[in-house]
Each structure stands twice: as structure tokens, then as C-alpha cells.
Design an enzyme around this catalytic site. Structure first.
Site, short mmCIF file in Angstrom:
data_model
loop_
_atom_site.label_atom_id
_atom_site.label_comp_id
_atom_site.label_asym_id
_atom_site.label_seq_id
_atom_site.Cartn_x
_atom_site.Cartn_y
_atom_site.Cartn_z
N HIS A 1 69.94 99.40 36.60
CA HIS A 1 71.04 99.02 36.08
C HIS A 1 72.23 99.17 37.01
O HIS A 1 72.54 99.88 37.50
CB HIS A 1 71.44 99.54 34.88
CG HIS A 1 70.47 99.19 33.50
ND1 HIS A 1 70.58 99.24 32.11
CD2 HIS A 1 69.12 98.59 33.59
CE1 HIS A 1 69.70 98.80 31.53
NE2 HIS A 1 68.51 98.34 32.39
N TYR B 1 77.73 100.72 24.70
CA TYR B 1 78.12 102.09 24.30
C TYR B 1 79.10 101.49 23.17
O TYR B 1 80.19 100.73 23.59
CB TYR B 1 78.79 102.68 25.07
CG TYR B 1 77.85 103.61 26.11
CD1 TYR B 1 77.43 105.04 25.67
CD2 TYR B 1 77.19 103.07 26.85
CE1 TYR B 1 76.68 105.86 26.29
CE2 TYR B 1 76.35 103.87 27.71
CZ TYR B 1 76.09 105.17 27.31
OH TYR B 1 75.19 106.13 28.15
N PRO C 1 74.17 114.10 24.77
CA PRO C 1 73.36 112.94 25.54
C PRO C 1 74.26 111.66 25.98
O PRO C 1 73.88 110.89 26.50
CB PRO C 1 72.14 112.67 24.62
CG PRO C 1 72.55 112.83 23.26
CD PRO C 1 73.35 114.22 23.39
N LYS D 1 73.05 112.95 31.02
CA LYS D 1 73.19 113.87 32.28
C LYS D 1 72.10 114.94 32.23
O LYS D 1 71.80 115.72 33.12
CB LYS D 1 74.53 114.91 32.17
CG LYS D 1 75.65 113.82 32.72
CD LYS D 1 75.38 113.02 34.07
CE LYS D 1 76.42 112.05 34.38
NZ LYS D 1 75.72 111.07 35.33
N TYR E 1 78.95 108.45 35.96
CA TYR E 1 77.73 108.08 35.05
C TYR E 1 76.81 107.89 36.26
O TYR E 1 75.54 108.44 35.93
CB TYR E 1 78.19 106.74 34.60
CG TYR E 1 77.15 106.13 33.39
CD1 TYR E 1 77.52 106.74 32.29
CD2 TYR E 1 75.99 105.64 33.90
CE1 TYR E 1 76.67 106.45 31.19
CE2 TYR E 1 75.02 105.04 32.87
CZ TYR E 1 75.36 105.58 31.53
OH TYR E 1 74.59 105.20 30.79
#
Length: 385
Positions: free
Chosen positions: A72, A196, A288, A292, A380
Site C-alpha cells: 500500500h 481511517y 493498534p 506499530k 506510519y
């Protein structure tokens, strides 16, 4: 019995450590209280940082991940009736994330260790740690295993961390006033990238595990139980939180798993005592939201592998002495990022109008400022190794 490194826990941290040590010619024995079938089936994280992907490939256990994993190059932040893409390919060129289930990583590592003749012991009972200060050994099921070093990779509820004498470790923790309901569904993803979503009903995450398997998360009360969420209620709530932009329709299908995960931040310092070295969830937990947990475990193991290689090569203890400090630098960065993502996207006190306005203001900043978006993207995908 004797080995150089006794490893407690056959999750990603323990298995990868055993494999990396094997590649350096260092012997280990892995002890796991659960069955092999259990550890290969339990669904956990699925987002791998670039550094984690590179580590698995370099260790020779990344072939299936490269073939079946889903690279991604961005994520979507959805709020206020609009979607905003954070483009990794523009903000952090050459770095991405790969969606590949933790249980698949575990399967690959177990296969590699067994093919190489590794000593993996499942369904081991009554594991205990002894003489950690100088001549450590493990007992289990009436047997004794002497070792030079013990690696505690047995998670938050394992036996390794409690074996450290009281008063040695300093604990830092924070609990959040909500949990995540995790849903695994036999349905093709409705989006090519992770979504998200922040809304007044609460947070939702659209993720995936394969072209035919989707993973979803819903913010729920901290005392929620999966049984209170029948399939119809799950899909209704996911639709309400995700179908907030024009033209998006959430595909539904058979739900094959539901589970509730509490949200907490947790760190112990130092991550070592005597000849015991903690790695992964045995030493730290992150909510979560920032994806990580698994990646921190891999980072710990990489540091520990280099330290142990130096120790067994020429007796050097410098890297082992500095293991905790080296790991904690990355751990605290990930702690902050995970806390930040969590507070940015979740609904807290329903009466806190001021807090909601702050969230929206910062979301507007992240989605309109390249500098702010780059900070999110860099964290990220993970810092350079």
C-alpha cells in the site's frame, strides 16, 4: 539440556529471533505454552512497515509475503463527509507498508525454523526463569534448560517480565476509555487502501487481509463483549461510520471472527535484567491505531540479534548493555505516534465539544499541509532502519 539462547514465546518476536540467531550460527530453543495450531491461527496485526518487510526478505522468509502480501502506498483519513488520501509515494518516496497477516508471518517463520532443524516446543507447561543475574536457566514440564541468555518474547501476559524482581522495572501506562471490536469477514475489500474514519458515532477502520478477506474495527465501550454485536448490528454500524462520502458503498459478507481488544499504552524500563532481555509485547504495548505492535517487536529483535552476535563472537557486552536504551528510543517514538493517532480519530467524552473541535482542526491541518502529512506518513511507514 543446554543452548545458547532460551527463548520464551513462539510469536513473531521469538520465532524471528531464533531464525536470525540461526543465521549467525547461534543455537536457541523456543518454548511456547500454546499449540502450534493456535499460534498459526490467531489473528493479529497485519500492517508491516518497510523495515519489517526488508528484514523478513533479508532473512530468507519473505518469499510468500512478497507473493501474497498487499503493498500500500497511502491511507485515507475520512471525516466531515470527505476522504483525504495521505500519499506515501509522494511524501516518503520508496517506502510503503505491506498488508500481510501476523499469523502468516508466524507460519512462514515456523516453517523456516523446522526446515533448518530448529528446536521449537509447543504446549509447554509451567515455564519458570531462574538465576537471571549470572547463570540463567529455564524449567518447564519437569525439565531444565541451561542457557547463556534468556529472551522474553512471551507477550504482555507472559512469565518473563514478572520474573524480574519487584522494584527493578519502572512502568509507564495509559488506558483508553474505549476498546476495538475486530471483525474478519469473507468479503472483498471495498477500498484499495486502508480507511481511517472519524465520526460522531466513533472511530472505524476498513482494512484487509487478502483480495477476498476484509478486516474491520469499530470503537466500542471498554466493557463491550463480542456476543453483544450480532452480524446485523456490526454491518449497520460499519455502514453508518464508513458510508459517509458520496459514491462509497460498503460490501458485506460472512463474518468469520469477532473479538474485542482493550486499548492501552504500556512501557517498562529497562527492557533487560541480568541475562534476561525482553522483546515485543513483553516490554511494551501500543494502541493498534498506529499499527506499530508487530513492527516494534521486529525492531527489538534486530537490535538483540546484533548484540547477541557480538557477545557470542568475542565476549563483547557493549551492545547487550545498551540493548534497552537502543530499543526504547524507537519504542517511545512509536508510543507517541500511536497515542497521537488514537486521540486524533476516536470519540472521547461526548460532552467535550472543545476536544472535538480540536480534533477537526488538526485533521484539517494534516490533510492540507504537506509538512503535517509527511510527519504522519514518515511515522506510519516507519523510520529508516
Amino acid at each position: 539440556m543446554r543452548t545458547q539462547v532460551g527463548i520464551i514465546g513462539a510469536g513473531p518476536a521469538g520465532l524471528l529471533l531464533s531464525h536470525l540467531l540461526h543465521l549467525r550460527g547461534i543455537s536457541s530453543v523456543v518454548l511456547e505454552r500454546r499449540s502450534r495450531d493456535h499460534v498459526e491461527r490467531r489473528v493479529r496485526a497485519g500492517v508491516l512497515e518497510q523495515g519489517t518487510v526488508d528484514t523478513l526478505v533479508a532473512a530468507g522468509v519473505g518469499e510468500r509475503m512478497l507473493r501474497e502480501g498487499l503493498p500500500h502506498h497511502g491511507i485515507e483519513l475520512r471525516y466531515g463527509g470527505a476522504g483525504h488520501r495521505i500519499p506515501f509515494e509522494k511524501l516518503v518516496p520508496g517506502r510503503a507498508i505491506t498488508v500481510y497477516g501476523q499469523q502468516e508471518v508466524v507460519k512462514d517463520l515456523i516453517a523456516a525454523r523446522l526446515e533448518a532443524g530448529g528446536d521449537l516446543r509447543f504446549e509447554v507447561e509451567d515455564v519458570a526463569l531462574h538465576a537471571l543475574e549470572d547463570r540463567p536457566y529455564l524449567t518447564f514440564g519437569g525439565e531444565r534448560l541451561d542457557c547463556d541468555v534468556i529472551a522474553g518474547c512471551d507477550g504482555f501476559h507472559g512469565v518473563s517480565r514478572p520474573a524480574v524482581p519487584e522494584g527493578v522495572l519502572t512502568t509507564y501506562e495509559r488506558e483508553y476509555p474505549f476498546a476495538w471490536l475486530g471483525i474478519l469477514a469473507q468479503v472483498a475489500p471495498s477500498s484499495e487502501e486502508l480507511i481511517y474514519a472519524r465520526g460522531e458515532r466513533g472511530f472505524a477502520l476498513h482494512s484487509m487481509r487478502s483480495p477476498t478477506l476484509s478486516r474491520f474495527y469499530l470503537q466500542v465501550p471498554p466493557d463491550a463483549v463480542a456476543e453483544d454485536w450480532p452480524d446485523g448490528r456490526v454491518w449497520d454500524e460499519l455502514k453508518a461510520r464508513l458510508e459517509t462520502v458520496p459514491g462509497f458503498t460498503l460490501a458485506t459478507g460472512e463474518i468469520v471472527e469477532k473479538s474485542v481488544t482493550p486499548m492501552r499504552s504500556y512501557v517498562v524500563e529497562p527492557m533487560q535484567y541480568g541475562r534476561l532481555y525482553l522483546a515485543g509485547d513483553a516490554a511494551h504495548i501500543v494502541p493498534p491505531t498506529g499499527a506499530k505492535g508487530l513492527n516494534l517487536a521486529v525492531a527489538d529483535v534486530r537490535v538483540l540479534t546484533e548484540a547477541l552476535a557480538a557477545y557470542f563472537r568475542d565476549g563483547s557486552t557493549g551492545l547487550l548493555d545498551g540493548y534497552s536504551a537502543a530499543c526504547l528510543k524507537r519504542v517511545w517514538r512509536a508510543q507517541h505516534f500511536s497515542w497521537w493517532m488514537t486521540t486524533l480519530l476516536h470519540t472521547f467524552d461526548s460532552d467535550d465539544a472543545y476536544g472535538r473541535r480540536l480534533q477537526l482542526s488538526y485533521l484539517d491541518y494534516v490533510t492540507s499541509s504537506e509538512a503535517a502529512a509527511t510527519t504522519l506518513a514518515e511515522n506510519y511507514v516507519g523510520y529508516e532502519w
